[in-house]
Design an enzyme around this catalytic site. Structure first.
Site, PDB file in Angstrom:
ATOM      1  N   THR A 183      45.805  26.256  74.206  1.00  0.00           N
ATOM      2  CA  THR A 183      46.194  25.033  74.930  1.00  0.00           C
ATOM      3  C   THR A 183      46.448  23.858  73.986  1.00  0.00           C
ATOM      4  O   THR A 183      47.015  22.840  74.386  1.00  0.00           O
ATOM      5  CB  THR A 183      45.069  24.606  75.895  1.00  0.00           C
ATOM      6  OG1 THR A 183      43.906  24.278  75.099  1.00  0.00           O
ATOM      7  CG2 THR A 183      44.705  25.733  76.854  1.00  0.00           C
ATOM      8  N   ASP A 186      45.923  26.570  57.643  1.00  0.00           N
ATOM      9  CA  ASP A 186      44.708  26.138  58.352  1.00  0.00           C
ATOM     10  C   ASP A 186      43.735  25.507  57.349  1.00  0.00           C
ATOM     11  O   ASP A 186      43.184  26.175  56.479  1.00  0.00           O
ATOM     12  CB  ASP A 186      44.063  27.345  59.033  1.00  0.00           C
ATOM     13  CG  ASP A 186      42.934  26.907  59.950  1.00  0.00           C
ATOM     14  OD1 ASP A 186      42.989  27.222  61.145  1.00  0.00           O
ATOM     15  OD2 ASP A 186      41.987  26.237  59.468  1.00  0.00           O
ATOM     16  N   ASP A 195      40.048  27.014  57.361  1.00  0.00           N
ATOM     17  CA  ASP A 195      39.982  28.356  56.770  1.00  0.00           C
ATOM     18  C   ASP A 195      40.206  28.297  55.264  1.00  0.00           C
ATOM     19  O   ASP A 195      39.542  29.018  54.506  1.00  0.00           O
ATOM     20  CB  ASP A 195      41.039  29.264  57.403  1.00  0.00           C
ATOM     21  CG  ASP A 195      40.680  29.651  58.830  1.00  0.00           C
ATOM     22  OD1 ASP A 195      39.508  29.475  59.223  1.00  0.00           O
ATOM     23  OD2 ASP A 195      41.582  30.112  59.554  1.00  0.00           O
TER      24      ASP A 195
HETATM   25  C1  PRP Z   1      42.123  21.483  62.930  1.00  0.00           C
HETATM   26  C2  PRP Z   1      42.171  20.214  62.112  1.00  0.00           C
HETATM   27  C3  PRP Z   1      42.074  19.146  63.166  1.00  0.00           C
HETATM   28  C4  PRP Z   1      42.858  19.750  64.304  1.00  0.00           C
HETATM   29  C5  PRP Z   1      44.226  19.135  64.296  1.00  0.00           C
HETATM   30  O1  PRP Z   1      40.833  21.770  63.273  1.00  0.00           O
HETATM   31  O2  PRP Z   1      41.170  20.135  61.162  1.00  0.00           O
HETATM   32  O3  PRP Z   1      40.763  18.862  63.572  1.00  0.00           O
HETATM   33  O4  PRP Z   1      42.940  21.151  64.058  1.00  0.00           O
HETATM   34  O5  PRP Z   1      44.961  19.525  65.385  1.00  0.00           O
HETATM   35  P1  PRP Z   1      45.403  18.523  66.526  1.00  0.00           P
HETATM   36  O6  PRP Z   1      45.935  17.287  65.878  1.00  0.00           O
HETATM   37  O7  PRP Z   1      46.472  19.302  67.229  1.00  0.00           O
HETATM   38  O8  PRP Z   1      44.226  18.253  67.421  1.00  0.00           O
HETATM   39  P2  PRP Z   1      40.372  23.045  64.117  1.00  0.00           P
HETATM   40  O9  PRP Z   1      40.257  22.697  65.554  1.00  0.00           O
HETATM   41  O10 PRP Z   1      41.239  24.223  63.789  1.00  0.00           O
HETATM   42  O11 PRP Z   1      38.881  23.294  63.643  1.00  0.00           O
HETATM   43  P3  PRP Z   1      38.252  23.567  62.203  1.00  0.00           P
HETATM   44  O12 PRP Z   1      38.202  22.235  61.511  1.00  0.00           O
HETATM   45  O13 PRP Z   1      36.909  24.090  62.528  1.00  0.00           O
HETATM   46  O14 PRP Z   1      39.096  24.569  61.474  1.00  0.00           O
HETATM   47  N1  URA Z   2      45.158  22.500  62.001  1.00  0.00           N
HETATM   48  C1  URA Z   2      45.352  22.966  60.751  1.00  0.00           C
HETATM   49  O1  URA Z   2      44.382  23.280  60.048  1.00  0.00           O
HETATM   50  N2  URA Z   2      46.616  23.075  60.304  1.00  0.00           N
HETATM   51  C2  URA Z   2      47.676  22.728  61.039  1.00  0.00           C
HETATM   52  O2  URA Z   2      48.816  22.841  60.562  1.00  0.00           O
HETATM   53  C3  URA Z   2      47.456  22.255  62.340  1.00  0.00           C
HETATM   54  C4  URA Z   2      46.189  22.125  62.793  1.00  0.00           C
END
Ligand code: PRP
Ligand code: URA
Length: 222
Positions: free
Chosen positions: A121, A213, A216
């Protein structure tokens, strides 16, 4: 993101209170960070270094208070940062940035906030919150490497605003024009600092060209 119109880079460059780094050292480190062959330990180290550079750039307008100090030779006027400073790493990818920020300003308060973006989503969900109720800070910086759809950043600032912090800023590494516009429109009263502005989001909500990511790649969880 399929079928959702996205603004161009040029459109968002005009937004007020948006600061995009122009420093050559930043560009150098960003190229290393984006490279898919950069392994997690070096990637994490680069996130910290970029966090330190962003901390330096984003604290340029902080207030100072003066006092008289003694050098070994005579009295002189010295300065210290006025009021407390907080940094909120948006877990988990914000951890490396917050660490870099602390290398520049070690006596920050660190307020952890866990938000996880649902990959279907693209909505952010809060799963961890260690924000104190007692607030005596002049400014809090929400830090998260990726500003993609902007959902996580908008929610984080909403949560921080409910704590009554007088001044908030957002610090990120890469912004997509779509997320940057949404954040600036939802929170026109904050400053937004990013290292670089990218082209767009792909159908899965990933920033392109981006870096993949960010969580990751910092923590080796592929
Ligand atoms: C990633 C990133 C942001 C978010 C950005 O985190 O670090 O927090 O996605 O996406 P948005 O602008 O569309 O909200 P993620 O939710 O993957 O979690 P993580 O930090 O645990 O990898
Ligand atoms: N979160 C990430 O870590 N990378 C992207 O490109 C978008 C969201």
């Amino acid at each position: 993101m399929q079928g959702i119109p996205q603004p161009s880079r040029e459109e968002v460059l005009k937004l007020p209170r948006v600061h995009i780094s122009t420093h050559p050292v930043m560009a150098h480190k960003m190229t290393l960070l984006r490279n898919k062959n950069t392994p997690p330990p070096q990637f994490y180290q680069l996130v910290k270094e970029i966090g330190a550079l962003l901390a330096y750039e984003s604290t340029e307008t902080l207030s100072l208070e003066s006092s008289t100090i003694e050098t070994p030779l005579q009295s002189t006027t010295g300065y210290r940062l006025a009021g407390g400073i907080g940094v909120t790493p948006i877990l988990r990818a914000g951890l490396g940035l917050a660490e870099g920020f602390r290398q520049v300003i070690p006596d920050v308060q660190v307020w952890h906030l866990g938000l996880r973006r649902d990959e279907e989503t693209l909505q952010a969900m809060e799963y961890y919150n260690r924000l104190p109720h007692q607030v005596d800070l002049q400014v809090v910086y929400a830090v998260d490497p990726m500003l993609a759809t902007g959902g996580s950043a908008i929610d984080a600032i909403n949560i921080l605003k409910r704590r009554g912090i007088p001044r908030l800023s957002y610090l990120g590494i890469i912004a997509a024009p779509y997320g940057l516009m949404r954040l600036a429109q939802a929170h026109p009263d904050i400053d937004i600092y990013v290292a670089e502005l990218d082209e767009a989001l792909n159908d899965n909500g990933y920033i392109i060209p981006g870096l993949g990511d960010a969580g990751d790649r910092q923590f080796g969880t592929f």
